[in-house]
Design a protein around this motif. Sequence first.
Motif, PDB file in Angstrom:
ATOM      1  N   LEU A   1       0.627  -1.319  -0.322  1.00  0.00           N
ATOM      2  CA  LEU A   1      -0.402   0.085  -0.493  1.00  0.00           C
ATOM      3  C   LEU A   1       1.099   1.430   0.015  1.00  0.00           C
ATOM      4  O   LEU A   1       0.668   2.058  -0.580  1.00  0.00           O
ATOM      5  CB  LEU A   1      -0.907   0.207   1.151  1.00  0.00           C
ATOM      6  CG  LEU A   1      -2.006   1.099   1.315  1.00  0.00           C
ATOM      7  CD1 LEU A   1      -3.069   1.105   0.599  1.00  0.00           C
ATOM      8  CD2 LEU A   1      -2.993   1.375   2.355  1.00  0.00           C
ATOM      9  N   LEU A   2       1.742   1.203   1.066  1.00  0.00           N
ATOM     10  CA  LEU A   2       3.038   2.345   0.698  1.00  0.00           C
ATOM     11  C   LEU A   2       3.578   2.316   0.037  1.00  0.00           C
ATOM     12  O   LEU A   2       4.184   3.978  -0.699  1.00  0.00           O
ATOM     13  CB  LEU A   2       3.258   2.389   2.389  1.00  0.00           C
ATOM     14  CG  LEU A   2       3.293   2.447   3.379  1.00  0.00           C
ATOM     15  CD1 LEU A   2       4.198   2.169   4.679  1.00  0.00           C
ATOM     16  CD2 LEU A   2       2.172   3.500   3.758  1.00  0.00           C
ATOM     17  N   ALA A   3       4.013   1.305  -0.904  1.00  0.00           N
ATOM     18  CA  ALA A   3       4.383   1.675  -2.103  1.00  0.00           C
ATOM     19  C   ALA A   3       3.864   2.588  -3.360  1.00  0.00           C
ATOM     20  O   ALA A   3       4.339   2.918  -4.554  1.00  0.00           O
ATOM     21  CB  ALA A   3       4.805   0.264  -2.530  1.00  0.00           C
ATOM     22  N   SER A   4       2.433   2.152  -3.401  1.00  0.00           N
ATOM     23  CA  SER A   4       1.748   3.368  -4.310  1.00  0.00           C
ATOM     24  C   SER A   4       0.517   3.720  -3.518  1.00  0.00           C
ATOM     25  O   SER A   4      -0.692   3.550  -4.356  1.00  0.00           O
ATOM     26  CB  SER A   4       1.539   2.368  -5.466  1.00  0.00           C
ATOM     27  OG  SER A   4       2.561   2.171  -6.039  1.00  0.00           O
ATOM     28  N   PRO A   5       0.641   4.525  -2.449  1.00  0.00           N
ATOM     29  CA  PRO A   5      -0.155   5.645  -2.092  1.00  0.00           C
ATOM     30  C   PRO A   5      -1.380   6.499  -2.864  1.00  0.00           C
ATOM     31  O   PRO A   5      -2.302   6.393  -2.662  1.00  0.00           O
ATOM     32  CB  PRO A   5      -0.079   5.820  -1.025  1.00  0.00           C
ATOM     33  CG  PRO A   5       1.354   6.556  -1.392  1.00  0.00           C
ATOM     34  CD  PRO A   5       2.091   5.639  -2.120  1.00  0.00           C
ATOM     35  N   LEU A   6      -1.097   7.305  -4.203  1.00  0.00           N
ATOM     36  CA  LEU A   6      -1.596   7.077  -5.364  1.00  0.00           C
ATOM     37  C   LEU A   6      -2.421   7.047  -5.840  1.00  0.00           C
ATOM     38  O   LEU A   6      -3.377   7.917  -6.405  1.00  0.00           O
ATOM     39  CB  LEU A   6      -0.495   8.987  -5.307  1.00  0.00           C
ATOM     40  CG  LEU A   6      -0.016   9.698  -4.319  1.00  0.00           C
ATOM     41  CD1 LEU A   6       1.143  10.702  -5.084  1.00  0.00           C
ATOM     42  CD2 LEU A   6      -1.404   9.969  -3.118  1.00  0.00           C
ATOM     43  N   ASP A   7      -1.927   5.598  -6.491  1.00  0.00           N
ATOM     44  CA  ASP A   7      -2.409   5.194  -6.901  1.00  0.00           C
ATOM     45  C   ASP A   7      -3.781   4.572  -6.740  1.00  0.00           C
ATOM     46  O   ASP A   7      -4.051   3.392  -5.938  1.00  0.00           O
ATOM     47  CB  ASP A   7      -1.681   4.158  -7.659  1.00  0.00           C
ATOM     48  CG  ASP A   7      -2.151   3.046  -8.767  1.00  0.00           C
ATOM     49  OD1 ASP A   7      -3.415   2.955  -8.709  1.00  0.00           O
ATOM     50  OD2 ASP A   7      -1.694   2.238  -9.400  1.00  0.00           O
ATOM     51  N   LEU A   8      -5.294   4.990  -6.939  1.00  0.00           N
ATOM     52  CA  LEU A   8      -6.730   5.057  -6.451  1.00  0.00           C
ATOM     53  C   LEU A   8      -6.637   2.981  -6.602  1.00  0.00           C
ATOM     54  O   LEU A   8      -7.295   2.733  -5.425  1.00  0.00           O
ATOM     55  CB  LEU A   8      -7.679   5.684  -7.375  1.00  0.00           C
ATOM     56  CG  LEU A   8      -9.393   5.564  -6.794  1.00  0.00           C
ATOM     57  CD1 LEU A   8      -8.971   5.488  -5.069  1.00  0.00           C
ATOM     58  CD2 LEU A   8      -9.491   6.481  -7.370  1.00  0.00           C
ATOM     59  N   GLU A   9      -6.617   2.641  -7.531  1.00  0.00           N
ATOM     60  CA  GLU A   9      -6.878   1.020  -7.762  1.00  0.00           C
ATOM     61  C   GLU A   9      -5.813   1.061  -7.046  1.00  0.00           C
ATOM     62  O   GLU A   9      -6.563  -0.726  -6.764  1.00  0.00           O
ATOM     63  CB  GLU A   9      -6.508   1.441  -9.978  1.00  0.00           C
ATOM     64  CG  GLU A   9      -8.045   2.272 -10.297  1.00  0.00           C
ATOM     65  CD  GLU A   9      -9.071   1.709 -10.367  1.00  0.00           C
ATOM     66  OE1 GLU A   9      -9.674   0.264  -9.313  1.00  0.00           O
ATOM     67  OE2 GLU A   9      -9.912   2.233  -9.509  1.00  0.00           O
ATOM     68  N   LYS A  10      -4.677   0.720  -6.828  1.00  0.00           N
ATOM     69  CA  LYS A  10      -3.943  -0.119  -6.696  1.00  0.00           C
ATOM     70  C   LYS A  10      -4.213  -0.084  -4.314  1.00  0.00           C
ATOM     71  O   LYS A  10      -4.611  -1.301  -4.403  1.00  0.00           O
ATOM     72  CB  LYS A  10      -2.520   0.521  -6.080  1.00  0.00           C
ATOM     73  CG  LYS A  10      -1.492  -0.683  -5.468  1.00  0.00           C
ATOM     74  CD  LYS A  10      -1.485  -1.781  -5.300  1.00  0.00           C
ATOM     75  CE  LYS A  10      -0.071  -2.557  -6.634  1.00  0.00           C
ATOM     76  NZ  LYS A  10       0.301  -3.499  -7.244  1.00  0.00           N
ATOM     77  N   VAL A  11      -4.358   1.181  -4.526  1.00  0.00           N
ATOM     78  CA  VAL A  11      -4.904   1.381  -2.586  1.00  0.00           C
ATOM     79  C   VAL A  11      -6.235   0.807  -3.112  1.00  0.00           C
ATOM     80  O   VAL A  11      -7.020  -0.035  -1.566  1.00  0.00           O
ATOM     81  CB  VAL A  11      -5.084   2.994  -2.546  1.00  0.00           C
ATOM     82  CG1 VAL A  11      -5.991   3.092  -1.247  1.00  0.00           C
ATOM     83  CG2 VAL A  11      -3.644   3.775  -2.709  1.00  0.00           C
ATOM     84  N   ARG A  12      -7.555   1.088  -3.613  1.00  0.00           N
ATOM     85  CA  ARG A  12      -8.965   0.429  -3.740  1.00  0.00           C
ATOM     86  C   ARG A  12      -8.989  -1.681  -4.158  1.00  0.00           C
ATOM     87  O   ARG A  12      -9.161  -1.872  -3.367  1.00  0.00           O
ATOM     88  CB  ARG A  12      -9.614   0.250  -4.982  1.00  0.00           C
ATOM     89  CG  ARG A  12     -10.330   1.298  -4.982  1.00  0.00           C
ATOM     90  CD  ARG A  12     -11.439   1.951  -5.987  1.00  0.00           C
ATOM     91  NE  ARG A  12     -11.975   3.167  -5.753  1.00  0.00           N
ATOM     92  CZ  ARG A  12     -12.014   3.635  -6.795  1.00  0.00           C
ATOM     93  NH1 ARG A  12     -11.812   3.440  -8.370  1.00  0.00           N
ATOM     94  NH2 ARG A  12     -12.846   5.684  -7.116  1.00  0.00           N
ATOM     95  N   SER A  13      -7.599  -1.295  -4.632  1.00  0.00           N
ATOM     96  CA  SER A  13      -7.668  -3.614  -4.301  1.00  0.00           C
ATOM     97  C   SER A  13      -7.130  -3.458  -3.478  1.00  0.00           C
ATOM     98  O   SER A  13      -6.624  -5.347  -3.113  1.00  0.00           O
ATOM     99  CB  SER A  13      -6.049  -3.738  -5.610  1.00  0.00           C
ATOM    100  OG  SER A  13      -5.006  -3.046  -5.053  1.00  0.00           O
ATOM    101  N   LEU A  14      -6.455  -2.859  -2.005  1.00  0.00           N
ATOM    102  CA  LEU A  14      -5.324  -3.015  -0.479  1.00  0.00           C
ATOM    103  C   LEU A  14      -6.044  -2.962   0.212  1.00  0.00           C
ATOM    104  O   LEU A  14      -6.241  -3.250   1.489  1.00  0.00           O
ATOM    105  CB  LEU A  14      -4.068  -3.208  -0.621  1.00  0.00           C
ATOM    106  CG  LEU A  14      -3.066  -3.338  -1.598  1.00  0.00           C
ATOM    107  CD1 LEU A  14      -2.256  -2.687  -1.421  1.00  0.00           C
ATOM    108  CD2 LEU A  14      -2.560  -4.249  -2.282  1.00  0.00           C
TER     109      LEU A  14
END
Length: 139
Positions: free
Chosen positions: A12-25
């Motif tokens: 999560l902290l590796a891509s905290p501005l990537d909304l799709e990544k945040v949603r997936s986690l």
Amino acid sequence: MTASPAQILQTLLASPLDLEKVRSLTTRDVTYVSLSEDNPELKRFMPWTGTHKGPESIVEVLRGVGRAWETKAFTVREVLEQGDTAAMFGSFTYRGRESGKEITSLFSILAKVKDGRVHYLQFMEDTFGTSGTVGRPRT
């Protein structure tokens, strides 16, 4: 193999501005607490503080932080895990975009995971120190 709570937090902290990544986690109703659950005076200086709901709010909060500061360093010193909970400790250096002042602060992050997704996230730092680098408060 299922990712551990610490691995999920680190991803999560590796891509905290990537909304799709945040949603997936995160869960759809993830709670994110930044510095204080509810402090109106602090919110005048740092409008992203407080309790937020949903993955979109995590991205929004961190974009606000990015508008206020340039991150010069972010160092993880320790990651602990117990059951479905992970805690991360370290330090960061911010430079205030308006003030030009720099601060190095300790931080801690607490993440609670349910069914492989973060459902609670709490971030703490040296709020007194970092607030002095932001600039002027809103009126």
